[in-house]
Design a protein around this motif. Structure first.
Motif, mmCIF file in Angstrom:
data_model
loop_
_atom_site.group_PDB
_atom_site.id
_atom_site.type_symbol
_atom_site.label_atom_id
_atom_site.label_comp_id
_atom_site.label_asym_id
_atom_site.label_seq_id
_atom_site.Cartn_x
_atom_site.Cartn_y
_atom_site.Cartn_z
ATOM 1 N N GLY A 72 0.811 -1.208 0.000
ATOM 2 C CA GLY A 72 0.000 0.000 0.000
ATOM 3 C C GLY A 72 0.846 1.259 0.000
ATOM 4 O O GLY A 72 1.570 1.526 0.956
ATOM 5 N N LEU A 73 0.791 2.041 -1.072
ATOM 6 C CA LEU A 73 1.543 3.297 -1.152
ATOM 7 C C LEU A 73 0.882 4.397 -0.356
ATOM 8 O O LEU A 73 1.565 5.221 0.266
ATOM 9 C CB LEU A 73 1.691 3.713 -2.623
ATOM 10 C CG LEU A 73 2.369 5.047 -2.904
ATOM 11 C CD1 LEU A 73 3.794 5.062 -2.355
ATOM 12 C CD2 LEU A 73 2.364 5.334 -4.408
ATOM 13 N N VAL A 94 7.471 -1.149 -3.096
ATOM 14 C CA VAL A 94 6.087 -0.842 -2.738
ATOM 15 C C VAL A 94 5.153 -1.507 -3.730
ATOM 16 O O VAL A 94 5.334 -1.370 -4.945
ATOM 17 C CB VAL A 94 5.822 0.676 -2.722
ATOM 18 C CG1 VAL A 94 4.377 0.950 -2.292
ATOM 19 C CG2 VAL A 94 6.791 1.390 -1.796
ATOM 20 N N GLU A 96 1.394 -1.379 -4.934
ATOM 21 C CA GLU A 96 0.170 -0.584 -4.886
ATOM 22 C C GLU A 96 -0.770 -1.050 -5.987
ATOM 23 O O GLU A 96 -0.427 -1.030 -7.176
ATOM 24 C CB GLU A 96 0.488 0.903 -5.058
ATOM 25 C CG GLU A 96 -0.734 1.797 -5.207
ATOM 26 C CD GLU A 96 -1.752 1.634 -4.080
ATOM 27 O OE1 GLU A 96 -2.931 1.328 -4.383
ATOM 28 O OE2 GLU A 96 -1.371 1.800 -2.904
ATOM 29 N N VAL A 101 -3.466 5.912 -7.522
ATOM 30 C CA VAL A 101 -2.748 6.308 -6.313
ATOM 31 C C VAL A 101 -1.274 6.564 -6.631
ATOM 32 O O VAL A 101 -0.664 7.504 -6.103
ATOM 33 C CB VAL A 101 -2.888 5.226 -5.218
ATOM 34 C CG1 VAL A 101 -1.960 5.518 -4.036
ATOM 35 C CG2 VAL A 101 -4.335 5.152 -4.736
ATOM 36 N N ILE A 102 -0.705 5.752 -7.501
ATOM 37 C CA ILE A 102 0.688 5.960 -7.909
ATOM 38 C C ILE A 102 0.832 7.295 -8.627
ATOM 39 O O ILE A 102 1.765 8.069 -8.364
ATOM 40 C CB ILE A 102 1.157 4.796 -8.808
ATOM 41 C CG1 ILE A 102 1.088 3.472 -8.032
ATOM 42 C CG2 ILE A 102 2.579 5.053 -9.318
ATOM 43 C CD1 ILE A 102 1.398 2.236 -8.868
ATOM 44 N N ASN A 105 0.726 10.293 -6.290
ATOM 45 C CA ASN A 105 1.974 10.494 -5.556
ATOM 46 C C ASN A 105 3.086 11.063 -6.435
ATOM 47 O O ASN A 105 4.051 11.625 -5.924
ATOM 48 C CB ASN A 105 2.432 9.182 -4.926
ATOM 49 C CG ASN A 105 1.754 8.908 -3.590
ATOM 50 O OD1 ASN A 105 2.221 9.327 -2.540
ATOM 51 N ND2 ASN A 105 0.627 8.211 -3.632
ATOM 52 N N VAL A 124 8.268 1.213 -7.110
ATOM 53 C CA VAL A 124 6.833 1.082 -6.878
ATOM 54 C C VAL A 124 6.233 0.225 -7.987
ATOM 55 O O VAL A 124 6.367 0.535 -9.174
ATOM 56 C CB VAL A 124 6.144 2.454 -6.825
ATOM 57 C CG1 VAL A 124 4.641 2.283 -6.608
ATOM 58 C CG2 VAL A 124 6.742 3.312 -5.715
ATOM 59 N N ASN A 126 2.838 -1.587 -9.652
ATOM 60 C CA ASN A 126 1.370 -1.594 -9.729
ATOM 61 C C ASN A 126 0.928 -3.050 -9.650
ATOM 62 O O ASN A 126 0.678 -3.709 -10.656
ATOM 63 C CB ASN A 126 0.919 -0.948 -11.035
ATOM 64 C CG ASN A 126 -0.586 -0.916 -11.185
ATOM 65 O OD1 ASN A 126 -1.104 -0.847 -12.286
ATOM 66 N ND2 ASN A 126 -1.321 -0.996 -10.081
ATOM 67 N N VAL A 147 -2.747 -1.981 4.322
ATOM 68 C CA VAL A 147 -3.752 -2.261 3.304
ATOM 69 C C VAL A 147 -5.129 -2.149 3.945
ATOM 70 O O VAL A 147 -5.409 -2.799 4.939
ATOM 71 C CB VAL A 147 -3.555 -3.674 2.718
ATOM 72 C CG1 VAL A 147 -4.634 -3.992 1.695
ATOM 73 C CG2 VAL A 147 -2.170 -3.788 2.086
#
Length: 227
Positions: A72-73, A94, A96, A101-102, A105, A124, A126, A147
């Motif tokens: 979870g990012l 990470v 995510e 959401v990515i 950020n 990160v 996905n 999460v």
């Protein structure tokens, strides 16, 4: 007077609804679309997200090239804290699930946490964290799970497995010897503590303030792999 201004909506894969990013004065807020109006997270209150990384990462920072997986990012605060406490030889992965959401950020939201995604020690993905930890046996010195709202506060049924005995056993397999599993929760949960023990962890329950040193407190389990 401050008001919520909707900036973007990000679909959750597998028909899980959507997340909504709001601007609220100088802060950002994430909510579930069509929910009761409660906030999943905001940029003003992230003390427990910081602690989720700080506590375990301090324990493993002296290891050779420590490697951490974050589930979870969120708003990036856990990632930023992990990088801060790991040292120059650390690596943070990470997972995510929500592409939006990515992207948030990478944009204006990322400024609040110092754009930790830009750090070369961070990557990160996905991807569902459940898949990542199952694909890398003994791949990590620590796994940090933020999460949903924790074992008993789930808004997504798909997250149930991660907190089940089978999910916790998968976490244990993904950890190196003496690895640490840290789990964030909006509230305490005695059955979950028992599952951690059955999965091969020695766990302690830490209460952390969401912001400053008063008000709402959240629960973090710090669980060391015993086998």
């Amino acid at each position: 007077m401050k008001r919520f201004v909707l900036l973007d909506t990000a679909p959750i894969p597998n028909n899980g609804g959507a997340l909504c990013l709001f601007e609220y004065g100088e802060d950002f807020v994430i909510k579930i679309q069509g929910g009761s109006g409660g906030q999943l997270m905001n940029t003003r209150m992230h003390g427990s997200e910081d602690a989720l990384a700080e506590i375990p990462c301090k324990k493993i920072a002296a290891r050779l090239a420590p490697r951490v997986l974050i589930g979870g990012l969120g708003m990036g605060f856990t990632l930023a804290s992990a990088l801060k406490h790991l040292g120059k030889n650390g690596e943070v992965v990470v997972a995510e699930l929500v592409p939006g959401v990515i992207e948030w950020n990478r944009g204006a939201l990322g400024e609040k946490s110092g754009y930790p995604m830009r750090d070369p020690r961070a990557s990160v993905l996905n991807e569902d964290v459940a898949k990542v930890l199952q694909d890398e046996p003994q791949g990590f010195d620590a796994i940090l799970l933020d999460v949903d709202n924790g074992p008993e506060g789930l808004t997504q049924r798909a997250n149930t497995w991660l907190y089940s005995l089978a999910g916790l056993q998968a976490c244990a397999r993904a950890l190196r010897p003496k690895g640490i599993l840290a789990v964030w929760s909006a509230s305490a949960d005695r059955p979950f503590a028992e599952r951690l023990k059955k999965a091969g962890f020695k766990a302690e329950e830490v209460q952390v303030y969401a912001h400053g040193n008063r008000g709402t407190r959240h629960t973090i389990w710090i669980a060391e792999k015993t086998q």
